[in-house]
Design a protein around this motif. Structure first.
Motif, PDB file in Angstrom:
ATOM      1  N   CYS A  43       0.810  -1.224  -0.153  1.00 13.88           N
ATOM      2  CA  CYS A  43       0.108   0.035  -0.019  1.00 13.88           C
ATOM      3  C   CYS A  43       0.933   1.159   0.051  1.00 13.88           C
ATOM      4  CB  CYS A  43      -0.829   0.003   1.238  1.00 13.88           C
ATOM      5  SG  CYS A  43      -1.960   1.349   1.278  1.00 13.88           S
ATOM      6  N   HIS A  45       0.147   3.917   1.359  1.00 11.37           N
ATOM      7  CA  HIS A  45      -0.008   4.736   2.699  1.00 11.37           C
ATOM      8  C   HIS A  45       0.690   4.242   3.714  1.00 11.37           C
ATOM      9  CE1 HIS A  45      -2.483   5.373   6.244  1.00 11.37           C
ATOM     10  NE2 HIS A  45      -2.026   6.803   6.041  1.00 11.37           N
ATOM     11  N   TYR A  48       1.746  -2.060   4.176  1.00 13.84           N
ATOM     12  CA  TYR A  48       0.689  -3.258   4.141  1.00 13.84           C
ATOM     13  C   TYR A  48       0.494  -3.901   2.752  1.00 13.84           C
ATOM     14  CZ  TYR A  48       0.323  -1.944   9.094  1.00 13.84           C
ATOM     15  OH  TYR A  48       0.499  -1.633  10.254  1.00 13.84           O
ATOM     16  N   CYS A  64      -7.444  -1.796   0.614  1.00 14.89           N
ATOM     17  CA  CYS A  64      -6.363  -1.971   1.741  1.00 14.89           C
ATOM     18  C   CYS A  64      -6.995  -2.404   2.801  1.00 14.89           C
ATOM     19  CB  CYS A  64      -5.485  -0.910   1.660  1.00 14.89           C
ATOM     20  SG  CYS A  64      -4.172  -1.201   2.968  1.00 14.89           S
ATOM     21  N   HIS A  67      -6.532   0.413   6.250  1.00  7.03           N
ATOM     22  CA  HIS A  67      -7.067   1.696   6.331  1.00  7.03           C
ATOM     23  C   HIS A  67      -8.441   1.884   5.490  1.00  7.03           C
ATOM     24  CE1 HIS A  67      -3.058   2.622   8.579  1.00  7.03           C
ATOM     25  NE2 HIS A  67      -3.922   2.347   9.397  1.00  7.03           N
TER      26      HIS A  67
HETATM   27  S1  FES Z   1      -1.928   1.046   4.891  1.00  8.80           S
HETATM   28 FE1  FES Z   1      -3.153   1.037   3.107  1.00  8.80          FE
HETATM   29  S2  FES Z   1      -4.863   2.576   3.602  1.00  8.80           S
HETATM   30 FE2  FES Z   1      -3.410   2.581   5.202  1.00  8.80          FE
END
Ligand code: FES
Length: 104
Positions: A43, A45, A48, A64, A67
């Motif tokens: 991801c 962000h 993950y 994802c 989050h």
């Molecule tokens: S780790 Fe994927 S949206 Fe936060």
């Protein structure tokens, strides 16, 4: 650029994502019917694994699990927050029943 076989299309479950690690690339491989999509399995962000998320076949997206950002499997673009940056998209084709991805 290198072409790498990821195995047989029929071994991929329709509508699910599978993580594949190959040549230092962490990939999320998604089969939707006869089509296959390959995106980076990290991801944008946070670190993950997208392949553990939910695939939406109707919208060609993956969510994802951490989050909830959704990513377009065709473009790698995030469609919802909190992710704001795209993930890599890899060229892929099905050749004689085998899924072949091009790594750059
Ligand atoms: S780790 Fe994927 S949206 Fe936060």
């Amino acid at each position: 650029m290198a072409e790498v076989s990821l195995g047989a299309l029929e071994d991929l479950k329709d509508g699910e994502a599978r993580r594949v690690d190959v040549d230092g690339h962490r990939l999320a491989v998604v089969r939707l019917g006869g089509a296959v999509y390959v995106i980076g399995d990290r991801c944008s962000h946070a670190d993950y694994s997208l392949s553990e998320g939910e695939v939406d076949a109707d919208h060609c997206t993956i969510e994802c699990w951490k989050h909830g950002s959704t990513f377009d499997l065709r473009t790698g673009e995030p469609l919802t927050l909190p992710a704001t940056r795209p993930v890599p998209v890899y060229e892929v084709e099905v050749r004689d029943g085998a899924v072949v991805v091009t790594l750059s």
